[in-house]
Write a protein that holds these residues in place. Structure first.
Motif, PDB file in Angstrom:
ATOM      1  N   LYS A 142      -0.372  43.676 -69.021  1.00 14.73           N
ATOM      2  CA  LYS A 142      -0.679  45.064 -68.648  1.00 14.73           C
ATOM      3  C   LYS A 142      -0.039  46.061 -69.604  1.00 14.73           C
ATOM      4  CE  LYS A 142       1.119  44.480 -64.546  1.00 14.73           C
ATOM      5  NZ  LYS A 142       1.477  43.046 -64.682  1.00 14.73           N
ATOM      6  N   SER A 143       1.257  45.873 -69.837  1.00 12.78           N
ATOM      7  CA  SER A 143       1.959  46.815 -70.716  1.00 12.78           C
ATOM      8  C   SER A 143       1.400  46.730 -72.133  1.00 12.78           C
ATOM      9  CB  SER A 143       3.444  46.513 -70.727  1.00 12.78           C
ATOM     10  OG  SER A 143       3.950  46.555 -69.419  1.00 12.78           O
ATOM     11  N   CYS A 144       1.044  45.523 -72.535  1.00  8.79           N
ATOM     12  CA  CYS A 144       0.490  45.344 -73.876  1.00  8.79           C
ATOM     13  C   CYS A 144      -0.852  46.048 -74.009  1.00  8.79           C
ATOM     14  CB  CYS A 144       0.335  43.866 -74.192  1.00  8.79           C
ATOM     15  SG  CYS A 144       1.914  43.057 -74.458  1.00  8.79           S
ATOM     16  N   LEU A 189       9.586  42.917 -69.615  1.00  8.30           N
ATOM     17  CA  LEU A 189       9.293  43.066 -68.197  1.00  8.30           C
ATOM     18  C   LEU A 189       9.325  44.527 -67.766  1.00  8.30           C
ATOM     19  CD1 LEU A 189       9.277  40.489 -66.122  1.00  8.30           C
ATOM     20  CD2 LEU A 189      11.139  41.798 -65.143  1.00  8.30           C
ATOM     21  N   THR A 190       8.265  44.986 -67.164  1.00  3.25           N
ATOM     22  CA  THR A 190       8.240  46.370 -66.714  1.00  3.25           C
ATOM     23  C   THR A 190       9.051  46.508 -65.427  1.00  3.25           C
ATOM     24  OG1 THR A 190       6.057  46.620 -67.672  1.00  3.25           O
ATOM     25  CG2 THR A 190       6.737  48.285 -66.091  1.00  3.25           C
ATOM     26  N   ILE A 191       9.902  47.514 -65.437  1.00  2.57           N
ATOM     27  CA  ILE A 191      10.702  47.786 -64.246  1.00  2.57           C
ATOM     28  C   ILE A 191      10.026  48.954 -63.541  1.00  2.57           C
ATOM     29  CG2 ILE A 191      12.956  48.465 -63.367  1.00  2.57           C
ATOM     30  CD1 ILE A 191      13.005  45.795 -64.832  1.00  2.57           C
ATOM     31  N   TRP A 193      -0.614  54.841 -65.531  1.00  5.70           N
ATOM     32  CA  TRP A 193       0.643  54.299 -65.007  1.00  5.70           C
ATOM     33  C   TRP A 193       0.565  52.781 -65.033  1.00  5.70           C
ATOM     34  CZ3 TRP A 193      -0.708  59.205 -63.924  1.00  5.70           C
ATOM     35  CH2 TRP A 193       0.319  60.171 -63.893  1.00  5.70           C
ATOM     36  N   ASP A 194       1.447  52.217 -65.827  1.00  5.74           N
ATOM     37  CA  ASP A 194       1.498  50.771 -65.983  1.00  5.74           C
ATOM     38  C   ASP A 194       2.526  50.243 -64.991  1.00  5.74           C
ATOM     39  OD1 ASP A 194       1.879  48.158 -66.923  1.00  5.74           O
ATOM     40  OD2 ASP A 194       3.339  48.867 -68.405  1.00  5.74           O
ATOM     41  N   THR A 195       2.065  49.447 -64.042  1.00  2.61           N
ATOM     42  CA  THR A 195       2.968  49.029 -62.967  1.00  2.61           C
ATOM     43  C   THR A 195       3.575  47.666 -63.253  1.00  2.61           C
ATOM     44  OG1 THR A 195       1.281  47.880 -61.680  1.00  2.61           O
ATOM     45  CG2 THR A 195       1.498  50.250 -61.322  1.00  2.61           C
TER      46      THR A 195
HETATM   47 MG    MG Z   1       4.615  45.359 -68.074  1.00  2.00          MG
END
Ligand code: MG
Ligand code: GTP
Lengths: 977, 226
Positions: free
Chosen positions: B19-21, B37-39, B60-62
């Motif tokens: 997702k973040s990528c 890791l997304t916090i 918004w990247d969860t």
């Molecule tokens: Mg992430």
């Protein structure tokens, strides 16, 4: 009801029940009464007692009240009382008033909110606090209670929602993190609280603001959700509606909430920036030049507004984020607006100071903004650059300390990563560019440097040091600066003047702290000569400087002089470290010996360590802004702490090294250089190999294409050969047919496909030739046919002879037949002759016999007939003989033709063989190529391996490709930018 | 940066699916090979053009980790679009889609456009979920579907833009109530709905704003400046 009246009004008469008893009774009522009205009255009574008997109500009634919240959901009145009661026991009225902004840099101007808790109250206050905490803990023991409260907030009724908001706010104040945690995990908890800002009832909206302030404190996750729920939009709208900086406490609350959301929350800052909200801050600073309205509230509001700007461009943010905010602050005119305030009159000092600090951070490290700032002029007559005006304040003793610090910060930020600005400042001191007619920044700084005010000394020294930071050119330029001292005396260099003040400091009567002046000057000198061997030489050139330093360092001075000693050690250390040995008396070696003799190495290093061990050092190291609780503590500059960090280690090492070690070091250096050389060589090698690799790659590519080409040729040739084979087969077939004497000549030519090679043409010609021969043979054959048929008709009796074929054997047979015919005819002729002889003899005898005349005339006719027949047969035989001769010739001809055809076939066969060997050869060649390719692959791999062994990172070709691609992308990005 | 519309997106799906990528590739055109890791939740933004109109995407990247689920749920309500991501090389991430979808449907605005994304399409050799399976799932649940690679950037633009197109079409069809003007008059509840659909109309600007409308930045990619 009577009972309650008794409780409440009957206090004067009779024995009073204790508070606890009353409360217990009320609690029983709440718990047991089946009538809603009774319960409601009981809760109301509890509420009225909850302030006076806070402890009792809290302890005894809490559970009952919570029960009411759970069970009496339908009656908003009783809910309201219960919530109020809970609020009263949990909230600490006093405490409510004092919380926010504990970490604000400068204390906020005292607004109505800040009450000082007087000393006698302290104990009572402490008890009240403990009670609040205790009841809060009881309440949140079951997280469900918080969830319950959240649900109640959805109740639109004012009597429920309002106390609900207040209660939750109080709970959050007492046990923030825990309740935040509970709210965070309850579905849509935060979102629902955000809805309070949309409540049309102002009281609720405003208390909602206070609730959100508590809710967002120190919890990034909640801050983000609140921002996601359009908080920025809502808050900015409210601020505008309420009149921006002229608005009341609601504006202040909105600003505090905004600060909570943005401070240390880069995600929200990014969202704020991306939402174009920076642009919406600009109008906040459109404060009129009229001195009329500077209410305390307005000062507070503006203060917070400025803080918000600073949060977005703080030096602690990521450089990229700060840079982009700085950019948009310039683009939307916010910076310009701030500079207007800077130059306006009548702005309270407090606001002015914070505005300067804000401008500082908006321009820090941003060339465009720095350039703009340099161009700002004060509206004075004649107009002066803002920088000059500000510096005037910095070296003016009458200005407030915080303001002077702010100006210094501003000046530092202006010069931060700004070589152009540094050059401009230094230029105002250089003989060639000095402008005698107006006050310049340089003049002000020199004035400050040598004034009788230690604070000015320090500020000017640090400011000047920032004009030299990381800028070798300016360090050298500043060496040119000469100062006229008193009349008749020769001018003295700025560098020397600084050391003079250091050494003779005691002679001048100064206000402020002597240490401050000396620390300032020493920091300037250290910055100046570090990394600048020419400046070191200049410094050492004065014979008094080194003895002064050694004396300072070696002396056993008091506590307050320790820092100066440390700085002197640092300065001497720099003289060693950046020494180019151009002065014979002060080479590295000699200076080190001096230290050893006069000070002692250990002692020197210990003194050097005084700097970082100073209590104020780490404070200054934290952030760029010069912030000092008091003027005396103004000792360290942030940039200088970086320099110390950089130099302390290397100087310690440099001093500890003996000359032998130094020599060793030289050697090591040499080896290092050699290593460097080797590395360079290797790099060269790698570069070469790179080129080779490239070349080989190209070769491989070209060979691959060659190979492809060859393969194509081979295929082509194969197909040609196939065609030739086909043709050959056809020809063979045809020849066979021809040999069989069959005369069908269907289009063999149609078999020839359009491949035009020489061989083909040749073959075609051959075919043509053969065809001609073929037709020739055919005509000959038909000739023979004709001949034979004529023979047949001519010699009816030889009908059983050849049927007219052109076969040689047949011809021979025919010939034989003819011969035998001729033979038989000859025999016949012989017989007839004999018969005639016999008849002649008989006729001679018969003339003497009867009938001799008639017999002899008959015989004569017969004879004539026979003779003519014989003549015809003889000529026929003659003709047949010629015919035979003819046929023999024709046969020879055919035989010759057969030979030539056979040789053609042989030629074709060799041709085919040749082509086959060609194919064989091509195949071999291809194999060779493949071998070569494999070979080269091997080579490339080994080259890569060699490169890797050499420490060069060798990527796989795939990786290289992707990297190239991303590079391209980057370029695209830049283009788009 | 003037825009015609502003859409809010959320990106959801199991941890590690990329997702973040995807967001980073879309906003910065970069790929991050290490799993950062997304916090909680991270924010990103970019401007796109649809139908000649500038549309601002706020994304918004969860965090995909279970422990953040309650936090990330808070973002469903206010989003106009959601990218529901699974990893084609990990079947379990595909199997969890149903849970994600239920969660999203339960907490979000009913008009939220959901784009199903099978990410890491570059890892064909390690594929565990067939493209057809993704398509079938999307068809069954009324989602748009795409396979992407945040690494090679394949289909990444398309995923974000097609979602916006879908929302844009819904606006044209009048599915969303997005009238900014009547904002003041509408009741409490409606007001909330307006905010909740994750769409905002851009500032109306009859005459172009002097300082800001040097508007080349409109086509600018990336979460760049301003
Ligand atoms: Mg992430
Ligand atoms: N090969 C490949 N790897 C990818 C792709 N997308 C992401 N990755 C890798 O997958 C890992 C996880 O990516 P993230 O984007 O951090 O995962 P996430 O979904 O944000 O995870 P959480 O933040 O925990 O929810 C990283 O190591 C990425 O490099 C892709 O398209 N192809």
């Amino acid at each position: 009801m009577n009972f309650f009246r008794g409780v409440i009004s009957g206090q004067a008469a009779g024995p009073q029940p204790s508070g606890a008893e009353t409360i217990q009774k009320l609690c029983d009522r709440v718990a047991s009464s089946t009538l809603l009205e009774d319960r409601r009255d009981a809760v109301r009574a509890l509420k009225s007692l909850s302030k006076k008997y806070r402890m009792e109500v809290g302890t005894q009634a809490m559970d009952h009240l919570i029960n009411i919240l759970q069970t009496d959901r339908s009656d908003s009145e009783i809910l309201g009382y219960a919530l109020d009661t809970l609020y009263n026991v949990i909230c600490n009225d006093e405490e409510e008033e004092q919380d926010e902004s504990e970490d604000a840099v400068a204390p906020l101007p005292v607004s109505g909110k800040h009450k000082n808790v007087s000393v006698p109250d302290e104990n009572a206050q402490k008890q009240a606090d403990d009670l609040s905490l205790q009841f809060t803990d009881t309440f949140i023991q079951d997280p469900e209670h918080v969830t319950l409260l959240l649900t109640l907030l959805e109740e639109f009724d004012f009597h429920v929602r309002w106390p609900g908001v207040k209660l939750l706010t109080a709970l959050l104040k007492n046990q923030g993190p825990q309740i935040q945690g509970i709210i965070l995990v309850s579905p849509m908890g935060v979102s629902r609280l955000m809805d309070l800002l949309a409540d049309s009832r102002e009281v609720i909206r405003n208390d909602g603001l206070l609730l959100l302030q508590q809710l967002t404190k120190g919890n990034a996750a909640i801050q983000k959700i609140v921002a996601f729920e359009n908080a920025f939009e809502r808050l900015l709208d409210i601020i505008t509606e309420e009149g921006s900086s002229d608005g009341g406490i609601v504006v202040e609350d909105c600003l505090l909430l905004l600060l909570n959301l943005l401070k240390n929350n880069s995600s929200n800052q990014n969202f704020f920036k991306e939402g174009s909200y920076i642009q919406r801050m600009k109008p906040w600073f459109e404060v009129g030049d009229d001195n009329s309205g500077w209410s305390a509230q307005k000062v507070t509001n503006l203060h917070l507004m400025l803080q918000l700007v600073r949060v977005m461009v703080s030096p602690v943010n990521s450089p990229g984020a700060t840079a982009s905010c700085q950019k948009s602050m310039f683009q939307c005119g916010l910076l310009q607006q701030l500079c207007t305030i800077l130059m306006a009159t009548g702005v309270p000092a407090d606001i002015l100071t914070e505005t300067i600090n804000t401008v500082s951070e908006v321009i820090r490290g941003s060339q465009v903004n720095q350039d703009y700032f340099a161009s700002v002029n004060a509206p004075s007559n004649p107009p002066r650059p803002a920088i000059v005006v500000l510096l005037m304040s910095m070296v003016n003793e009458r200005q407030p300390f915080v303001l002077r610090c702010a100006v210094l910060y501003c000046f530092q930020c202006f010069l931060y990563k700004n070589q152009k600005g540094q050059g401009e400042i230094v230029a105002t001191l250089l003989p060639s560019t000095i402008d005698a007619n107006s006050i310049s920044a340089g003049q002000l700084l020199c004035g400050g440097l040598f004034s009788a005010d230690s604070l000015s000394n320090w500020c000017a020294a640090v400011a000047l040091a920032h004009a030299l930071q990381d800028n070798l050119t300016q360090k050298e330029q500043l060496l040119r600066v000469q100062l006229a001292t008193s009349l008749g005396k020769p001018p003295v260099s700025l560098l020397q003047q600084c050391t003079n003040i250091l050494s003779q400091g005691d002679k001048i009567v100064r206000r402020g702290s002597k240490v401050q002046t000396r620390v300032g000057l020493l920091m300037l000198l250290c910055t100046w000569i570090s990394n600048c061997p020419i400046a070191v030489t200049h410094f050492l050139h004065n014979q008094e400087n080194v003895p002064f330093l050694t004396a300072q360092i070696s002396e056993n001075l008091g506590e307050d002089e320790r820092l100066v000693q440390g700085l002197c050690a640092l300065l001497l250390g720099i003289c060693i470290y950046y020494n180019d040995n151009s002065l014979e008396n002060y080479t590295k070696e000699k200076l080190k010996q001096l230290i050893e003799k006069r000070i002692g190495k250990e002692n020197f290093v210990e003194k050097l360590g005084f700097i970082t061990k100073h209590e104020l050092y780490s404070r200054a190291a934290q952030k760029p802004q010069p912030v000092f609780p008091s003027p005396e503590q103004m000792l360290f500059d942030h940039e200088f702490t970086k320099l110390v960090k950089e130099l302390e280690g290397v100087i310690t090492k440099a001093v500890h090294k003996s000359s032998e070690e130094e020599k060793k070091e030289e050697e090591v250096k040499k080896t290092l250089e050699q290593h460097d050389n080797i590395v360079t060589q290797y790099k060269e090698l790698i570069r070469e190999q790179d080129a080779q690799l490239q070349e080989l790659k190209e070769q491989v590519a070209s060979m691959t294409s060659q190979n492809e080409q060859l393969q194509a040729t081979i295929t082509q040739q194969q197909s040609q050969i196939q065609q030739h084979k086909d043709q050959y087969n056809i020809l063979k077939l045809k020849l066979a047919k021809e040999n069989q004497g069959q005369s069908n000549s269907q289009g063999d030519g149609s078999q020839v496909n359009g491949l035009q090679t020489e061989e083909l043409t040749q073959l075609r010609e051959e075919v043509e030739e053969l065809r001609k021969q073929h037709s020739l043979l055919q005509t000959q054959l038909s000739d023979k046919d004709a001949l034979i048929s004529s023979l047949k008709s001519g010699a009816a009796q030889t009908a059983e002879g050849p049927a007219g074929g052109s076969d040689n054997t047949e011809l021979l047979q025919e010939l034989e037949a003819l011969r035998s015919q001729v033979q038989s005819q000859s025999t016949e002729i012989g017989q007839l002759k004999m018969e005639r002889q016999d008849l002649l003899r008989r006729a001679e005898a018969g003339s003497s016999d009867t009938l001799p005349s008639s017999d002899s005339s008959l015989d004569a006719a017969k004879m004539a007939e026979l003779e003519s027949r014989l003549g015809a047969q003889t000529s026929e035989m003659e003709r047949l003989k010629a015919e035979v001769k003819n046929l023999s010739e024709s046969r020879a001809e055919l035989e010759k033709q057969l030979d030539s055809t056979t040789s053609t076939v042989a030629i074709l066969q060799t041709e085919k063989e040749k082509l086959q060997t060609d194919v064989q050869e091509s195949k071999k060649e291809q194999d060779d190529l493949l071998m070569l390719l494999a070979d080269q692959d091997q080579k490339i791999t080994s080259l890569k391996k060699r490169l890797k062994d050499l420490g060069e990172t060798v990527e796989d070709e795939d990786d290289l490709d992707t990297r190239d691609q991303t590079d391209d992308d980057d370029e695209e990005d830049e283009d788009e930018d | 940066m003037a825009y015609a519309y502003l859409f809010k997106y959320i990106i959801i799906g199991d941890t590690g699916v990329g997702k973040s990528c995807l967001l980073l590739q879309f906003t910065d055109k970069r790929f991050q090979p290490v799993h950062d890791l997304t916090i909680g939740v991270e924010f990103g933004a970019r401007m796109i053009t649809i139908d000649g109109k500038q549309i601002k995407l706020q994304i918004w990247d969860t965090a995909g980790q279970e422990s953040f689920r309650s936090i990330t749920r808070s973002y469903y309500r206010g989003a106009a679009g959601a990218l529901l991501v699974y990893d084609i090389t990990r079947r379990d991430t595909f199997n969890h889609l149903t849970t994600w979808l239920e969660d999203a449907r339960q907490h979000s605005n009913s008009n939220m456009v959901i784009m199903l994304i099978g990410n890491k399409s570059d890892l064909e050799s390690r594929r565990e979920v067939k493209k057809e399976e993704g398509e079938a799932f999307a068809r069954e649940h009324g989602l748009i579907f795409m396979e992407t690679s945040a690494k090679t950037a394949s289909n990444v633009e398309e995923a974000f833009i097609n979602t916006a197109k879908e929302i844009y079409e819904k606006i044209q069809e009048g599915v969303f109530d997005i009238n900014n003007e009547t904002e003041e008059k509408i009741s409490d509840q409606l007001e909330l709905n307006r905010q909740a659909n994750g769409i905002k109309i851009g500032p109306q600007h009859p005459t172009t704003n002097s300082t800001l409308s040097s508007n080349q930045g409109g086509h600018q990619a990336g979460g760049g400046c301003c």
